[in-house]
Design a protein around this motif. Sequence first.
Motif: not given
Lengths: 289, 223
Positions: A209-229
């Motif tokens: 699980x990660x905490x990121x700056x907002x600028x980095x977050x946009x591209x990470x949503x697919x990883x949540x859907x895939x269950x890898x985050x």
Amino acid sequence: MALAGGELTNVLSAFARLDDLDRRWLYAVLLLVIIVIGFVRVPLRIAPSKEAAMFFDTIESLDGRKPVLLQSDWDMGTIGELRAQFYNVIRHLFRRNQRFVIVSGNAIGPRFYRPAMTELANEFGKVYGRDWIAVGFRLPDPKGIAIEALSRDFHRFARVDDTGRKTTEYDWLRNVKTAGDWSLVISVSYGEFREYITYFHYSAGTPYACGVAAISSTQLYPFLSAGTMRGMLVGSRGGCEYEQLMGRNEFGTRFLAGQSAAHLLLIFAIFVGNIGALAKWVIARKESR
Amino acid sequence: MTLASIGNWVAALAVVAILSLLWRENRLYRVAEHLLLGLTVGFVAAATWAELLRPKWYQPFAEALSTRDPLGIFVGFSALALGCCWYGLYFPKTEWLSRLALGVVLGAAAGQAIKNNFTQQMPLVVTSFRSPIEISAGKVDWLGSLNNSLFLLALVTVLLFFFFSFDQKNPAVKLATRIGRFWLMVGFGVYFGNTVMTRLAVLIERVWFVTQDFVGSFFVRVG
């Protein structure tokens, strides 16, 4: 009441002047709003996002048998967004009596987590060495190679902790060696570290699980859907959400109130600027006729 | 005056000096900018030694030398030799040495990239295959179905937008690529919004430091 031709031109010219407004006025108003909101207590209540709730639930589900690995990279450039995230994630781990190890991928990172950890440990009555340890800056670039080494043999990777003591001397870390010996990997940093997905989640089933700056977050949503985050905290919003999930109302909430006020001002400025541009266009069209 | 309060004074003045660029380019800003760059480079160099090289390389190497451990000496010396190769870059005759170090890093990175593509990207591709009709507990989940349909629409139209193997003259294809462009603009808008959020967070934190922590400390002392 319809405006006469002359009056309409006057109104349009007044609006058109907005388009030529010196940008420094906007900076001045923005600074003023930020300063004023800093002194006002806004009773901000926000519903936690799905990704923040996932993060919270992941820590709630830990049984404390294996330690957590936490990469802390926040520094001066990201303190506004990541401080509340770091503080509240650590509070959650302390509250759950979950032992953890802090590692940094930023040479300046230890200068920030050390005073924060002293403050948080005092708040919860936790003891260094018994409840957590920190090994300092151990993840230089290229991060992928360092994270792979970390996933293979923690003690060879870290050797000693912040106090110069060998990591093998801590009883609760004696059986920790490879990626599978951790219960969870967390990173609080400007961006995410996908190598944790490869070397911890994929290879050993250790969630990330990660905490990121907002600028980095946009591209990470697919990883949540895939269950890898297994959760994500997005910038100051993530910090505020986690703080409220912890039942607190402190820096994270206050900071998001300031951020919301600044955003509202920007939206207003965009609106006003567009009216100015539109008025200018109407005048130009009229004159060309 | 304590060391901490001197630090606070320097920090507050540096913030004001950096923000003075918003008014116009000036010497104060330039001084603060150079100060920041110099401090960062110096600090990172010192921190890299103290936090990384000393505990991870120097101490084990010195230990191996004192105990005459051949493997430790070999590993420590190899790391030193390979690290020194980077500096070959500065002289034309030894430039090839830097390629040795670069080759090791590139080789490792390339190997990792292949593995990463499977472990990181493949799960994303798999979750892209969604049914436009979502069934939940034996019933149609209308919101879920709408979500999936929009996802599929975005996926197909954006892929079409980047499909340049044939001339996109067909009206249906033209419309689809326009929809794809619309989705891309939405995506860029989200990126830009998040960028603004991050930049504003930096500004707010520094402004509050000056107006509350720094200026506020005087009022507390007076009070």
